[in-house]
Enzyme design. Structure first.
Site, PDB file in Angstrom:
ATOM      1  N   HIS A   1      13.823  20.081  -6.892  1.00  0.00           N
ATOM      2  CA  HIS A   1      14.651  19.076  -6.223  1.00  0.00           C
ATOM      3  C   HIS A   1      14.515  17.681  -6.847  1.00  0.00           C
ATOM      4  O   HIS A   1      15.335  16.808  -6.561  1.00  0.00           O
ATOM      5  CB  HIS A   1      14.278  18.967  -4.739  1.00  0.00           C
TER       6      HIS A   1
ATOM      7  N   ASP B   1      14.452  30.571  -4.880  1.00  0.00           N
ATOM      8  CA  ASP B   1      13.994  29.815  -3.718  1.00  0.00           C
ATOM      9  C   ASP B   1      15.134  29.791  -2.694  1.00  0.00           C
ATOM     10  O   ASP B   1      16.310  29.863  -3.056  1.00  0.00           O
ATOM     11  CB  ASP B   1      13.628  28.399  -4.149  1.00  0.00           C
TER      12      ASP B   1
ATOM     13  N   TYR C   1       5.949  27.627   3.047  1.00  0.00           N
ATOM     14  CA  TYR C   1       5.323  26.851   4.116  1.00  0.00           C
ATOM     15  C   TYR C   1       4.133  27.555   4.761  1.00  0.00           C
ATOM     16  O   TYR C   1       3.324  26.912   5.427  1.00  0.00           O
ATOM     17  CB  TYR C   1       6.360  26.537   5.196  1.00  0.00           C
TER      18      TYR C   1
END
Length: 437
Positions: free
Chosen positions: A72, A107, A235
């Protein structure tokens, strides 16, 4: 009192300036500033570049940096937990050695930073499989975004909906990836293996398990192309540890036991202690037959246009190779899609000039746009070649969205990507991800 007031005012101004600076470089929210940030960036980028060096020097066929994959990060701006675009740095270095690099992102979030970095680049093909829903970060990654200029048809997004299963995901990947390799012919591959698409409490609402990512990586490694495996999102620590251990074993061609061995963090893998993760049976799957049909139609249209574009480029290269003395003199009329027509070097000057409008059709004007030459009558063989190239160019110049809308109107009955039966009709065949030229 006056001095104290002045000091407080200057302190407020400096704080506001500092906050503005943080906002400018994206150092807020999920990309907060912390102690040791610079050293962390060096480790992330350095690990990826070290892995690239192993591939570039031929010391390894597969290199791994699970701490990388920060897809990102933008030029001069952090985003989405990503402070440095290590994947972009890796691709830039690999193109110096392998010329063409295929970037694959599995992803759950779209790799917007990598796409933006190479959106105009002919030597890099970006392929992203991600969730694409309203309000889902980063909001980019539509199927119609296919690259611009020299990077036209070098970017393919596979937008998926929430709840996709292992079976659907593996079938989609195993049909699209070989077609990209066949048409693009990469010299090296970079894969971002984010685990946030796996089922966990904080994931991206895909319903995948570690088996789907393992299957995708196995398909990539089966091509025998130098491959860089990077990390990405994730996560839940036990889920990420499970998945990346499996992928490491797959790359090293090792077999792992079915259950997690006892160690100091053993209790984190309860209650079943299985190596592979499991899916959530209660999560709804919004990737129904209609959405899969729309996706299949759009991808077929992309590959059709990409093949036409590749043929046009090959024709241009062949034409210039046949007549090397004309290469520097041949004049090209360009538009936003690429070459629309070619003027011969022996053309005579006229009082009219050729331009190209936004609809890619040749028009005449009294003012020169690119040059002062126009074509004279060509030999028959040359005219046929030019006519064919114009037809191919016209086919390429059609908008993505118009063709996709026409393709979507077809009736497709498959619930997911199924291979066509031996005696299937042309209508049934259109429902599958089959892209053989």
């Amino acid at each position: 009192a006056k001095a104290t007031s002045t000091l407080n005012c200057s302190t407020e101004e400096s704080d506001l300036a500092y906050l503005a600076l943080q906002k400018e470089f994206g150092l807020q929210d999920d990309c907060y500033v912390f102690e040791g940030l610079y050293e962390y960036i060096l480790f992330v980028a350095g690990g990826t570049l070290t892995a690239v060096e192993e591939l570039a020097k031929g010391r390894a066929k597969v290199a791994i940096n699970w701490g990388g994959g920060r897809h990102h990060a933008m030029p001069g701006m952090a985003s989405g937990f990503c402070y440095v675009g290590d994947a972009c740095l890796a691709i830039q270095k690999l193109t110096d050695v392998f010329k063409r690099v295929l970037y694959i992102d599995i992803d759950v979030h779209h790799g917007d930073g990598v796409e933006q970095a190479f959106y105009y680049n002919e030597e890099v093909f970006t392929l992203s499989f991600h969730r694409y829903d309203t309000g889902f970060f980063p909001g980019s990654g539509a199927l119609k975004d296919a690259g611009v200029g020299e990077g036209l048809y070098r970017n393919l997004n596979i937008p998926l909906k929430s709840g996709i299963s292992d079976e659907q995901y593996i079938k989609i990947f195993s049909r699209i990836f070989p077609s990209v390799v066949r048409q693009f012919k990469p010299g090296a591959v970079v894969v971002v293996c984010g685990c946030d698409g796996l089922q966990d409490k904080l994931g991206g609402n895909f319903n995948l398990t570690s088996r789907s990512l393992e299957a995708c990586v196995a398909v990539v490694l089966s091509k025998g192309v130098p491959t860089l495996l990077l990390g990405g999102g994730g996560y839940d620590a036990p889920t990420v540890a499970r998945c990346w251990s499996i992928l490491t074993a797959r790359a090293a061609q090792l077999k792992l036991p079915r259950f997690i061995p006892e160690h100091c963090f053993y209790e984190h893998y309860s209650p079943d202690f299985n190596l592979h993760t499991r899916s959530m049976t209660t999560r709804p799957n919004y990737n129904d037959s209609h959405s899969i049909s729309v996706l299949a139609s759009g991808v077929r249209a992309f590959f059709s246009k990409m093949a036409s574009h590749n043929r046009l480029q090959y024709a241009q290269e062949s034409n210039t190779d046949d007549k090397p003395s004309s290469r520097t003199k041949a004049e090209l009329i360009l538009n936003n899609e690429g070459v629309s027509s070619i003027r011969p070097p022996d053309a005579k000057i006229s009082n009219k000039f050729v331009a190209s409008d936004s609809s890619n059709t040749s028009i005449e004007t009294n003012k020169p746009i690119l040059n002062k030459r126009i074509g004279m009558p060509l030999p028959k063989v040359r005219r046929r070649k030019l006519r064919k190239m114009k037809l191919i160019s016209k086919e390429i110049s059609n908008g993505h969205e118009n063709e996709m809308k026409n393709d979507v109107t077809r009736e497709i009955d498959n619930d997911c990507l199924q291979p066509p039966p031996a005696s299937s009709s042309s209508r049934t065949r259109a429902a599958t991800f089959e892209f053989d030229e």
